[in-house]
Motif scaffolding. Sequence first.
Motif, PDB file in Angstrom:
ATOM      1  N   THR A  26       0.813  -1.224   0.000  1.00 49.27           N
ATOM      2  CA  THR A  26       0.000   0.000   0.000  1.00 49.27           C
ATOM      3  C   THR A  26       0.842   1.268   0.000  1.00 49.27           C
ATOM      4  OG1 THR A  26      -0.144  -0.137   2.431  1.00 49.27           O
ATOM      5  CG2 THR A  26      -1.983  -1.050   1.151  1.00 49.27           C
ATOM      6  N   SER A  34      -8.407   2.221  -4.408  1.00 51.77           N
ATOM      7  CA  SER A  34      -9.822   2.039  -4.749  1.00 51.77           C
ATOM      8  C   SER A  34     -10.369   0.695  -4.287  1.00 51.77           C
ATOM      9  CB  SER A  34     -10.019   2.180  -6.263  1.00 51.77           C
ATOM     10  OG  SER A  34      -9.233   1.212  -6.947  1.00 51.77           O
ATOM     11  N   SER A  35      -9.472  -0.257  -4.012  1.00 56.35           N
ATOM     12  CA  SER A  35      -9.925  -1.591  -3.605  1.00 56.35           C
ATOM     13  C   SER A  35     -10.246  -1.678  -2.118  1.00 56.35           C
ATOM     14  CB  SER A  35      -8.859  -2.635  -3.959  1.00 56.35           C
ATOM     15  OG  SER A  35      -7.668  -2.396  -3.239  1.00 56.35           O
ATOM     16  N   PHE A  36      -9.999  -0.599  -1.368  1.00 55.82           N
ATOM     17  CA  PHE A  36     -10.268  -0.631   0.072  1.00 55.82           C
ATOM     18  C   PHE A  36     -11.693  -0.172   0.353  1.00 55.82           C
ATOM     19  CE2 PHE A  36      -5.750  -1.098   0.361  1.00 55.82           C
ATOM     20  CZ  PHE A  36      -5.553  -1.797   1.541  1.00 55.82           C
ATOM     21  N   SER A  37     -12.517  -1.139   0.692  1.00 60.35           N
ATOM     22  CA  SER A  37     -13.924  -0.867   0.985  1.00 60.35           C
ATOM     23  C   SER A  37     -14.093  -0.562   2.470  1.00 60.35           C
ATOM     24  CB  SER A  37     -14.766  -2.081   0.613  1.00 60.35           C
ATOM     25  OG  SER A  37     -14.347  -3.204   1.380  1.00 60.35           O
ATOM     26  N   SER A  38     -15.310  -0.260   2.851  1.00 61.93           N
ATOM     27  CA  SER A  38     -15.586   0.009   4.265  1.00 61.93           C
ATOM     28  C   SER A  38     -15.330  -1.226   5.118  1.00 61.93           C
ATOM     29  CB  SER A  38     -17.030   0.475   4.431  1.00 61.93           C
ATOM     30  OG  SER A  38     -17.929  -0.516   3.952  1.00 61.93           O
ATOM     31  N   SER A  39     -15.593  -2.408   4.558  1.00 63.05           N
ATOM     32  CA  SER A  39     -15.336  -3.642   5.315  1.00 63.05           C
ATOM     33  C   SER A  39     -13.842  -3.835   5.556  1.00 63.05           C
ATOM     34  CB  SER A  39     -15.908  -4.849   4.572  1.00 63.05           C
ATOM     35  OG  SER A  39     -15.312  -4.983   3.290  1.00 63.05           O
ATOM     36  N   ALA A  40     -13.016  -3.429   4.578  1.00 63.29           N
ATOM     37  CA  ALA A  40     -11.563  -3.517   4.752  1.00 63.29           C
ATOM     38  C   ALA A  40     -11.108  -2.591   5.868  1.00 63.29           C
ATOM     39  CB  ALA A  40     -10.856  -3.164   3.446  1.00 63.29           C
ATOM     40  N   HIS A  41     -11.672  -1.393   5.901  1.00 62.49           N
ATOM     41  CA  HIS A  41     -11.341  -0.453   6.977  1.00 62.49           C
ATOM     42  C   HIS A  41     -11.750  -1.013   8.338  1.00 62.49           C
ATOM     43  CE1 HIS A  41      -9.795   3.028   4.825  1.00 62.49           C
ATOM     44  NE2 HIS A  41     -10.721   2.842   3.894  1.00 62.49           N
ATOM     45  N   GLN A  42     -12.845  -1.723   8.372  1.00 63.31           N
ATOM     46  CA  GLN A  42     -13.308  -2.301   9.636  1.00 63.31           C
ATOM     47  C   GLN A  42     -12.347  -3.367  10.151  1.00 63.31           C
ATOM     48  OE1 GLN A  42     -17.260  -3.654   8.776  1.00 63.31           O
ATOM     49  NE2 GLN A  42     -18.141  -1.585   8.728  1.00 63.31           N
ATOM     50  N   THR A  74      -8.297   7.260   1.654  1.00 63.19           N
ATOM     51  CA  THR A  74      -9.573   6.549   1.508  1.00 63.19           C
ATOM     52  C   THR A  74     -10.424   6.654   2.770  1.00 63.19           C
ATOM     53  OG1 THR A  74      -8.757   4.415   2.358  1.00 63.19           O
ATOM     54  CG2 THR A  74      -8.395   4.882   0.014  1.00 63.19           C
TER      55      THR A  74
END
Length: 490
Positions: A26, A34-42, A74
């Motif tokens: 990263t 762009s591949s980092f979704s909210s679930s990834a942040h969680q 992001t």
Amino acid sequence: MLQYLKKFSTNVDLAISAANCLQAVTEDNPELLSSFSSSAHQVLESVMLSSDTAMDYILLRTLVAGTGWNIKDTIPSNSLASTVNAMLKIFSESLAIDAGETIIQMKEAETQRLKLAAEAETEENMDDMTDKSILNEDAEMEETPKGKARRKNNVLDLLPSDKLELKQVTALLMAQQTALEIVVNMCSSEDPSDDEWEELSSSDESDLFMENSYDEGSGLLMSPLCLSAEVHAALLNYLVPKKILDKTAFPNSVAVDLCAHSPSWKPLIKKLNVVQCRALTCLHSILLVADVDCLGGSSALQSLSQHLSHLVFSQSVFPKDAEFLEAVTSALRALLQTMASKNISQCITPEQLITLCEAGIQCSNVSVRVNVVSILGIAGSVLAKVEDSAETLKMIGKFLLEVAVKDSSLVVAGEALDALFDVFADGKEAETAAVEIKLLPALKEFQPVFKMRIRKEGKKQYSTDQLCVLDNIKMNLRRFIAYQETLGKK
């Protein structure tokens, strides 16, 4: 990799490997954001909020916080402050741990554990010998001691490996090194746009932030003009600069001695030294973006100057490690430049500076040579304003002239010329010293040589940016010679 991070509570080693990879991929990789979704942040957040105090978990949280910084663009704006706060809290907790004391404690724990294991093994062997010496014709009775032996073996199998404590200390040092490197990145980030600064300066929160920008006892503080409000506030809240300064000290001598006498622990000495160097680099970055008042004022800078001098001159033998020399001279250069710009008296004597420069100029590392030449130029420009400093200026001038003429690197030679321009720019003492060391004829003789070296070596060995700087120095050399000629006609 995120799926492996999720398993951190049951398989921390796997999670650390995944976090290492994630932080690496990263960094400077905008296409991946762009591949980092909210679930990834969680997932990242769940790791960062974990509370296990074991060293491997500290490393895991630090690596994940580093990933968080890499993907900060992001993060939703309304969550950025809390996320940055969580990152700096993790770094602060990591840096707060005394690695030297931890090594001493862990080495003692290892010694005790291995001693107990050896005693248990000896007792088991004695039991086996006793069992073999007893002749028992009852088959059922024969199975009982075997069962006992098997149970003892099972217990021993569950004991930690011989490297358990070493693994924990290694994780701590890796965490501290990583934390320091990320703080450097935070200080080196691109400045916010004008619009962002307008938005910041117009907010009520910013006014409150400015009122509380200095907290007594928190050590070196950051200038809000150079860092985002989120980073600045978090650094202050968790006293990170003070903890960075603590890490610049030499490693605990008792811990180093313990490691030196244990082959498996000996590599930790290098890791301790790396943490010190990263802390010095971090300090250098802070000094570059800091305001004097936010640094704690004149007295704090003078104390820091004494501390850095101690690092250089306290050893019986002048340090020769190139990585350490580059880190400490970079920090010292930035500090002296800050002090000179604010007319703060310096605590390093001219004799110490010459000693530093004479040793540093022998280093094969170009950055070290550039730093020591620059340091001498900064100190000389300050001394030029002091009465009866001509003799010291002569010594400085001769040294810089010799470097400009003889150094194999054009970058170092150019820095030496720049330093000469600064030292002999103006003042009666500088004029007197320049005449006595025959500065003007020496520079006039060197000018065509410098031009020729740029022409012959430039494109082959140096970058476009370096060539641009060298061209500016070449032009300044011509102007400085003209200026010196004007002085001679008075």
